[in-house]
Design an enzyme around this catalytic site. Structure first.
Site, PDB file in Angstrom:
ATOM      1  N   GLY A  92      30.974  35.555  49.503  1.00 16.73           N
ATOM      2  CA  GLY A  92      31.911  34.669  49.907  1.00 16.73           C
ATOM      3  C   GLY A  92      31.871  34.514  50.879  1.00 16.73           C
ATOM      4  O   GLY A  92      31.095  34.314  51.609  1.00 16.73           O
ATOM      5  N   LEU A 106      26.844  31.989  52.838  1.00 11.62           N
ATOM      6  CA  LEU A 106      27.605  33.344  51.902  1.00 11.62           C
ATOM      7  C   LEU A 106      26.884  34.211  51.824  1.00 11.62           C
ATOM      8  O   LEU A 106      26.483  34.795  52.444  1.00 11.62           O
ATOM      9  CB  LEU A 106      26.820  32.707  50.357  1.00 11.62           C
ATOM     10  CG  LEU A 106      27.200  33.995  49.562  1.00 11.62           C
ATOM     11  CD1 LEU A 106      28.477  34.258  49.257  1.00 11.62           C
ATOM     12  CD2 LEU A 106      26.326  33.512  48.254  1.00 11.62           C
ATOM     13  N   HIS A 107      28.472  35.224  52.319  1.00 13.48           N
ATOM     14  CA  HIS A 107      28.026  36.597  52.848  1.00 13.48           C
ATOM     15  C   HIS A 107      27.822  37.229  51.478  1.00 13.48           C
ATOM     16  O   HIS A 107      28.496  37.365  50.181  1.00 13.48           O
ATOM     17  CB  HIS A 107      29.523  36.870  53.560  1.00 13.48           C
ATOM     18  CG  HIS A 107      29.357  36.696  55.088  1.00 13.48           C
ATOM     19  ND1 HIS A 107      28.993  37.644  56.077  1.00 13.48           N
ATOM     20  CD2 HIS A 107      30.101  35.412  55.452  1.00 13.48           C
ATOM     21  CE1 HIS A 107      29.247  36.501  56.878  1.00 13.48           C
ATOM     22  NE2 HIS A 107      29.750  35.476  56.150  1.00 13.48           N
ATOM     23  N   CYS A 108      26.680  38.399  51.337  1.00 10.63           N
ATOM     24  CA  CYS A 108      26.295  38.621  50.223  1.00 10.63           C
ATOM     25  C   CYS A 108      26.351  40.648  50.304  1.00 10.63           C
ATOM     26  O   CYS A 108      25.529  40.981  51.463  1.00 10.63           O
ATOM     27  CB  CYS A 108      24.948  38.652  49.971  1.00 10.63           C
ATOM     28  SG  CYS A 108      24.261  36.482  49.101  1.00 10.63           S
TER      29      CYS A 108
END
Length: 143
Positions: A92, A106-108
């Site tokens: 997100g 985008l943080h993964c």
């Protein structure tokens, strides 16, 4: 003004390989690298090569939908490859004013969060902003 922001943007410099960051993935649309202050077992960032400041700058368009979809696919591939033993993943974006860098990222995550309290940085605050999961963002910008 946008050109100035991009010229001084750390993530733009990373996307152009002007820093010492190790890139985990690179193509003509996005690059991916490890977060310098990880919040989880694996914590990667996927950014567009093109400077886009925040999720608020995305439009309900095929171009933006395809970009975010590609960012998500790259992030999913990386964390599943590097942390197959993880039982939970999260993907997100922070929404202003909670984003730390004005370049879409985008943080993964391959969970768990480390330390566990760091999960509070990645929750939705509804209309106040906070964190929006990638799938929810895709629903909002689907043409």
């Amino acid at each position: 003004m946008a050109g100035e922001a991009a010229a001084n943007c750390l993530f733009c410099q990373i996307a152009r390989s002007l820093t010492s960051n190790t890139l985990l993935h690179t193509d003509d649309k996005v690059v991916a690298f490890e977060d310098i202050n990880p919040s989880a077992f694996r914590h990667y960032l996927v950014i567009p090569v093109k400077h886009i400041a925040t999720v608020k700058d995305l439009q309900r368009s095929t171009e933006d939908f395809n970009l975010v979809s590609h960012m998500l696919n790259v992030g999913q591939d990386l964390v599943h490859r590097d942390a197959p033993e993880s039982k939970e993943y999260k993907f997100g974006f922070h929404r202003p004013p909670f984003n730390s860098v004005d370049h879409l990222h985008l943080h993964c995550f391959a969970l768990p969060f480390i330390p566990r309290w760091k999960h509070v940085k990645y929750v939705s605050l509804g209309p106040l902003g906070g964190f929006i999961e990638a799938e929810k963002l895709l629903q909002k910008i689907k043409p």
